[in-house]
Structures are given as C-alpha cells and as structure tokens.
Design a protein around this motif. Structure first.
Motif, PDB file in Angstrom:
ATOM      1  N   MET A   1       0.854  -1.197   0.000  1.00 15.74           N
ATOM      2  CA  MET A   1       0.000   0.000   0.000  1.00 15.74           C
ATOM      3  C   MET A   1       0.884   1.239   0.000  1.00 15.74           C
ATOM      4  SD  MET A   1      -1.355  -0.010   3.974  1.00 15.74           S
ATOM      5  CE  MET A   1      -2.023  -1.656   3.860  1.00 15.74           C
ATOM      6  N   ARG A   2       0.285   2.386  -0.323  1.00 15.39           N
ATOM      7  CA  ARG A   2       1.041   3.636  -0.406  1.00 15.39           C
ATOM      8  C   ARG A   2       0.981   4.352   0.948  1.00 15.39           C
ATOM      9  NH1 ARG A   2       1.906   4.292  -5.890  1.00 15.39           N
ATOM     10  NH2 ARG A   2       0.480   3.087  -7.215  1.00 15.39           N
ATOM     11  N   ASN A   3       1.776   3.877   1.899  1.00 15.40           N
ATOM     12  CA  ASN A   3       1.693   4.375   3.262  1.00 15.40           C
ATOM     13  C   ASN A   3       1.998   5.861   3.389  1.00 15.40           C
ATOM     14  OD1 ASN A   3       1.204   2.313   5.544  1.00 15.40           O
ATOM     15  ND2 ASN A   3       2.441   1.194   4.064  1.00 15.40           N
ATOM     16  N   VAL A   4       3.099   6.306   2.796  1.00 19.19           N
ATOM     17  CA  VAL A   4       3.499   7.703   2.941  1.00 19.19           C
ATOM     18  C   VAL A   4       2.451   8.613   2.301  1.00 19.19           C
ATOM     19  CG1 VAL A   4       5.250   9.428   2.368  1.00 19.19           C
ATOM     20  CG2 VAL A   4       5.947   7.116   3.014  1.00 19.19           C
ATOM     21  N   GLU A   5       2.078   8.307   1.062  1.00 21.20           N
ATOM     22  CA  GLU A   5       1.125   9.139   0.340  1.00 21.20           C
ATOM     23  C   GLU A   5      -0.237   9.164   1.028  1.00 21.20           C
ATOM     24  OE1 GLU A   5       2.976   6.722  -0.860  1.00 21.20           O
ATOM     25  OE2 GLU A   5       3.764   7.171  -2.857  1.00 21.20           O
ATOM     26  N   ALA A   6      -0.675   7.999   1.520  1.00 18.72           N
ATOM     27  CA  ALA A   6      -1.987   7.930   2.172  1.00 18.72           C
ATOM     28  C   ALA A   6      -1.989   8.695   3.489  1.00 18.72           C
ATOM     29  CB  ALA A   6      -2.373   6.470   2.400  1.00 18.72           C
ATOM     30  N   ALA A   7      -0.905   8.583   4.275  1.00 14.37           N
ATOM     31  CA  ALA A   7      -0.834   9.325   5.541  1.00 14.37           C
ATOM     32  C   ALA A   7      -0.763  10.825   5.285  1.00 14.37           C
ATOM     33  CB  ALA A   7       0.381   8.862   6.344  1.00 14.37           C
ATOM     34  N   ARG A   8      -0.054  11.215   4.236  1.00 11.81           N
ATOM     35  CA  ARG A   8      -0.006  12.641   3.886  1.00 11.81           C
ATOM     36  C   ARG A   8      -1.397  13.138   3.494  1.00 11.81           C
ATOM     37  NH1 ARG A   8       4.215  12.788   0.257  1.00 11.81           N
ATOM     38  NH2 ARG A   8       2.825  12.401  -1.493  1.00 11.81           N
ATOM     39  N   ALA A   9      -2.119  12.338   2.690  1.00  8.85           N
ATOM     40  CA  ALA A   9      -3.470  12.727   2.275  1.00  8.85           C
ATOM     41  C   ALA A   9      -4.408  12.819   3.479  1.00  8.85           C
ATOM     42  CB  ALA A   9      -4.013  11.725   1.255  1.00  8.85           C
ATOM     43  N   ALA A  10      -4.281  11.898   4.431  1.00  7.78           N
ATOM     44  CA  ALA A  10      -5.128  11.926   5.620  1.00  7.78           C
ATOM     45  C   ALA A  10      -4.870  13.187   6.440  1.00  7.78           C
ATOM     46  CB  ALA A  10      -4.864  10.681   6.469  1.00  7.78           C
TER      47      ALA A  10
ATOM     48  N   ARG B   1      -3.731  21.638  15.069  1.00  6.21           N
ATOM     49  CA  ARG B   1      -2.995  20.927  16.125  1.00  6.21           C
ATOM     50  C   ARG B   1      -3.386  19.457  16.023  1.00  6.21           C
ATOM     51  NH1 ARG B   1       1.123  22.787  18.741  1.00  6.21           N
ATOM     52  NH2 ARG B   1       0.439  21.801  20.684  1.00  6.21           N
ATOM     53  N   ILE B   2      -2.678  18.726  15.166  1.00  6.07           N
ATOM     54  CA  ILE B   2      -3.048  17.340  14.844  1.00  6.07           C
ATOM     55  C   ILE B   2      -2.111  16.382  15.574  1.00  6.07           C
ATOM     56  CG2 ILE B   2      -3.395  15.651  13.002  1.00  6.07           C
ATOM     57  CD1 ILE B   2      -3.729  18.084  11.094  1.00  6.07           C
ATOM     58  N   ALA B   3      -2.664  15.656  16.538  1.00  5.00           N
ATOM     59  CA  ALA B   3      -1.889  14.637  17.247  1.00  5.00           C
ATOM     60  C   ALA B   3      -1.884  13.341  16.432  1.00  5.00           C
ATOM     61  CB  ALA B   3      -2.496  14.382  18.624  1.00  5.00           C
ATOM     62  N   VAL B   4      -0.829  12.560  16.599  1.00  5.25           N
ATOM     63  CA  VAL B   4      -0.768  11.244  15.952  1.00  5.25           C
ATOM     64  C   VAL B   4      -0.546  10.172  17.006  1.00  5.25           C
ATOM     65  CG1 VAL B   4       0.001  11.987  13.672  1.00  5.25           C
ATOM     66  CG2 VAL B   4       1.697  11.531  15.443  1.00  5.25           C
ATOM     67  N   ILE B   5      -1.153   9.018  16.778  1.00  6.51           N
ATOM     68  CA  ILE B   5      -1.023   7.879  17.688  1.00  6.51           C
ATOM     69  C   ILE B   5      -0.537   6.676  16.890  1.00  6.51           C
ATOM     70  CG2 ILE B   5      -2.287   6.245  19.124  1.00  6.51           C
ATOM     71  CD1 ILE B   5      -4.097   8.472  19.988  1.00  6.51           C
ATOM     72  N   GLY B   6       0.554   6.076  17.359  1.00  2.89           N
ATOM     73  CA  GLY B   6       1.066   4.868  16.720  1.00  2.89           C
ATOM     74  C   GLY B   6       2.528   4.929  16.358  1.00  2.89           C
ATOM     75  N   GLU B   7       3.218   6.034  16.678  1.00  3.67           N
ATOM     76  CA  GLU B   7       4.638   6.136  16.370  1.00  3.67           C
ATOM     77  C   GLU B   7       5.410   5.084  17.170  1.00  3.67           C
ATOM     78  OE1 GLU B   7       8.765   7.397  16.313  1.00  3.67           O
ATOM     79  OE2 GLU B   7       7.508   7.281  18.101  1.00  3.67           O
ATOM     80  N   ASN B   8       6.420   4.502  16.519  1.00  9.56           N
ATOM     81  CA  ASN B   8       7.229   3.466  17.171  1.00  9.56           C
ATOM     82  C   ASN B   8       8.688   3.738  16.823  1.00  9.56           C
ATOM     83  OD1 ASN B   8       8.471   1.227  18.188  1.00  9.56           O
ATOM     84  ND2 ASN B   8       7.289  -0.267  17.013  1.00  9.56           N
ATOM     85  N   GLU B   9       9.409   4.359  17.757  1.00  9.08           N
ATOM     86  CA  GLU B   9      10.779   4.794  17.468  1.00  9.08           C
ATOM     87  C   GLU B   9      11.729   3.628  17.252  1.00  9.08           C
ATOM     88  OE1 GLU B   9      11.749   5.579  22.214  1.00  9.08           O
ATOM     89  OE2 GLU B   9      11.797   7.217  20.778  1.00  9.08           O
ATOM     90  N   ALA B  10      11.353   2.420  17.713  1.00  6.02           N
ATOM     91  CA  ALA B  10      12.217   1.252  17.519  1.00  6.02           C
ATOM     92  C   ALA B  10      12.098   0.681  16.115  1.00  6.02           C
ATOM     93  CB  ALA B  10      11.872   0.169  18.547  1.00  6.02           C
ATOM     94  N   GLU B  11      11.101   1.107  15.374  1.00 10.39           N
ATOM     95  CA  GLU B  11      10.861   0.557  14.045  1.00 10.39           C
ATOM     96  C   GLU B  11      11.718   1.272  13.003  1.00 10.39           C
ATOM     97  OE1 GLU B  11       6.724  -0.703  12.487  1.00 10.39           O
ATOM     98  OE2 GLU B  11       7.108   1.264  11.603  1.00 10.39           O
TER      99      GLU B  11
ATOM    100  N   ARG C   1       6.728   4.079  10.769  1.00 11.23           N
ATOM    101  CA  ARG C   1       7.727   5.016  10.272  1.00 11.23           C
ATOM    102  C   ARG C   1       7.250   5.707   8.984  1.00 11.23           C
ATOM    103  NH1 ARG C   1      12.910   5.579  11.801  1.00 11.23           N
ATOM    104  NH2 ARG C   1      11.877   5.109  13.772  1.00 11.23           N
ATOM    105  N   LEU C   2       6.630   4.946   8.098  1.00 15.63           N
ATOM    106  CA  LEU C   2       6.189   5.510   6.821  1.00 15.63           C
ATOM    107  C   LEU C   2       5.008   6.462   7.007  1.00 15.63           C
ATOM    108  CD1 LEU C   2       6.477   2.292   4.637  1.00 15.63           C
ATOM    109  CD2 LEU C   2       8.034   4.246   4.656  1.00 15.63           C
ATOM    110  N   ARG C   3       4.072   6.108   7.875  1.00 12.99           N
ATOM    111  CA  ARG C   3       2.912   6.986   8.089  1.00 12.99           C
ATOM    112  C   ARG C   3       3.309   8.255   8.833  1.00 12.99           C
ATOM    113  NH1 ARG C   3      -1.437   1.989   9.134  1.00 12.99           N
ATOM    114  NH2 ARG C   3      -0.857   1.001   7.144  1.00 12.99           N
TER     115      ARG C   3
END
Length: 337
Positions: free
Chosen positions: A158-167, A178-188, A194-196
């Motif tokens: 899937m197009r993760n980067v493009e889809a997250a940018r569009a969202a 002020r858009i918060a994001v949930i799901g970041e994983n610094e170990a990945e 990472r892509l989203r």
C-alpha cells in the motif's frame, strides 16, 4: 467399491480422456458433452482422488497465508479477502500466524508444511535484508506490507506515505492545525509506523505547520487498548490538539473512546481519523473517518500474482512490486470542511 473415471465414462457414453478433461476444467468441451459427464458424476457420486491428481500435476491446489496476528482486525479481514480470492481460483488457503517475530517467520519459510502448498503469501514484520537468502527457494513467495527490501520475490503493498499525507491534509483542509498522531514506534526502522509518520510530517511541512513532538503518542502495538493508553498519555500531559490521526483504525477507536469519556466532543472539539477502513469503522459512534488503503485489491492481486508464479514458466519472470490505490473515507468523526 469406489467409483472410477471409467465408470463415469461408461455411464456418460464418452471416453476416459473426455471425463478427465471435464474434471480438470479443460475449456474446449462441447456443452452437451460436459453436461452428460457432470450428470454421470452426480448420479454415481464420483469423488476425484486428489492425492493422485496432485502427483500427476505437481500441484496441491493449496496456498499458505502468513500474517502477524489474527486478533488485529486488519489482518483478519485481509485473510478473509485472500481466502475468498483463492476460492474463486479453486484453491484452499492455509493460514499461519507468526506474531511478527523474525525467528518464527524464518522457521515458517523453512517448514516442511510448505511442501504441501503451491506457494506462500507472507506479511512479515521481523524479516530484514539479511534474510533475503531464505526467500530464494523453489517455493513461490509473494510479500505483503511495507518492508520494501531487495528481496527475490514479488511484493504487493500500500502507499503508506502518500496515504498518511493525504489523511493529514484532509484534516488540515477541514480547519485543524494541532493534529496529534497515535502509533509512532521509534524502535521501528522500516514499517507502517515510520512511513505513516513521514507522510504526516510531509503534510505539516507543506502547509507551514511546525512539527511538534508533544503531539506524537507512541504505541508499539496497535490494538484498541494501546490507542486508549496513548490518548490518556496525551491528555495527562496537557497536550493541546484539535484532531487525532490514528495510524490504524483500532488505535483511533480506542483513542476516541477515551476522548468521549473525558467529556470531549467528536468531532466538535476533536476530529478523529483512522487508517485501514475496517468494517467496524462504519458502525462506531460517531462513525470513523478513515483511509481505505486498498486492502481487497491487495489480497486479490497477491493471489493473482502467486498464481502467475505457480503457472508453467511463471517462475522465470522478474519480481514485481505493485502498490494499491487509496482513498480517504469521509464519515462523522472528521467531516470535511
């Protein structure tokens, strides 16, 4: 006594070879002849010897699907789509669960169980470039997901980067800043999180909005409980936000529940947007705005790609990477401007 092909041929008044052609789906059979053979098969209750057929053809008409975990709705629904596409092609699907663990993924690739299949569709989380040799065996493998290494196999993603940018741009267009994001994983190092996150940051930069680390909530797992915990963390540290982008629908649903429990209105106070377009997203209260990443297309394309590899001469083609189209699905939790 077991009914044989010769018994069917005698009752239908055709040759042994004609009966074999009908059973094996040979297309150039006259409809009247096919009907006679099928009527004789039904009358005699003939059951084909699948083991003998497999020995003759070298095919098992069985494929394997391996996903990290079936208790994540995304993978359960993906498996359902794969099974349906395989059934349409006359194949049975065996489903394996790896836990996203590298050792288990490698063990599966070396498992004698795969000898009873014609190919594998694998969604890995633990494998890396150093494991390329494990994929170079005779069994056709189609890779799913985001781990885009230089592997000797086909890849459907899937197009993760493009889809997250569009969202993120969708939320910005609706007036959220002020858009918060949930799901970041610094170990990945390479994967959905990472892509989203990259797509989210690209959208902010394109609209002149500064990236704020205080609006990033981490979640190493992506279940509803993890989304709820991440939202509690954002609220407890006093983060100010007017929208939330969950990196999958289950994170977003868990976060939305905590927002409502805290007395915040969705979407009046905080808009919520997910990713995956799970079936349950349409029935949440409010219904969840989300990204449809093309999951059904991914499943169908993976099966079609595997079939092309299994077919005579298919193993000689160069590996291909194909990516699904995506769309933001507008619902109540984050209405458009």
């Amino acid at each position: 006594m077991a009914v044989t092909l010769r018994d069917v041929a005698e009752l239908a008044g055709v040759s042994f070879k004609t009966v074999s052609n009908v059973i094996n789906g040979y297309p150039h059979i006259r409809p009247a002849t096919r009907e006679k053979v099928e009527r004789a098969i039904a009358e005699l209750g003939y059951k084909p010897n699948l083991s003998a057929r497999s020995l003759r053809s070298g095919r098992t008409d069985t494929i394997a699907l391996a996903v990290p975990e079936l208790n994540l709705s995304y993978f359960a629904e993906l498996a359902s789509f794969v099974i349906a596409a395989a059934e349409e092609a006359g194949l049975v699907t065996l489903v394996e669960q790896t836990g996203g663990d590298r050792a288990r993924e490698l063990a599966l690739l070396q498992s004698p169980r795969l000898n009873r299949t014609d190919g594998l569709i694998l969604s890995p989380l633990g494998l890396g470039q150093e494991d390329a040799a494990a994929l170079a065996g005779p069994l056709p493998v189609v890779m799913l997901g985001e781990r885009t290494f230089d592997w000797p196999c086909d890849h459907v993603t899937m197009r993760n980067v493009e889809a997250a940018r569009a969202a993120t741009e969708y939320l910005i267009a609706s007036g959220r800043r002020r858009i918060a994001v949930i799901g970041e994983n610094e170990a990945e190092v390479m994967g959905s999180a990472r892509l989203r996150l990259r797509g989210y940051r690209e959208a902010l930069a394109a609209h002149g909005i500064e990236y704020d680390e205080r609006l990033v909530a981490r979640a190493t797992l992506w279940h509803r409980a993890d989304g709820a915990r991440a939202m509690h963390d954002l609220l407890d540290r006093g983060a100010e936000f007017d929208a939330v982008f969950g990196f999958n629908d289950t994170l977003a649903l868990g976060a939305m529940r905590v927002l409502q429990e805290a007395g915040l209105r969705v979407p009046a106070d905080v808009a919520v947007l997910g990713f995956d377009d799970l079936d349950e997203a349409a029935y949440a209260i409010p219904s969840l705005t989300t990204v449809d990443p093309g999951r059904e297309w991914i499943a169908r394309t993976a099966v079609e790609t595997l079939l092309s590899r299994i077919a005579p001469g298919g193993a000689d083609a160069e590996p291909r990477t194909r990516a699904a189209a995506f769309a933001v699905v507008e619902r109540e939790s984050a209405p458009p401007a």
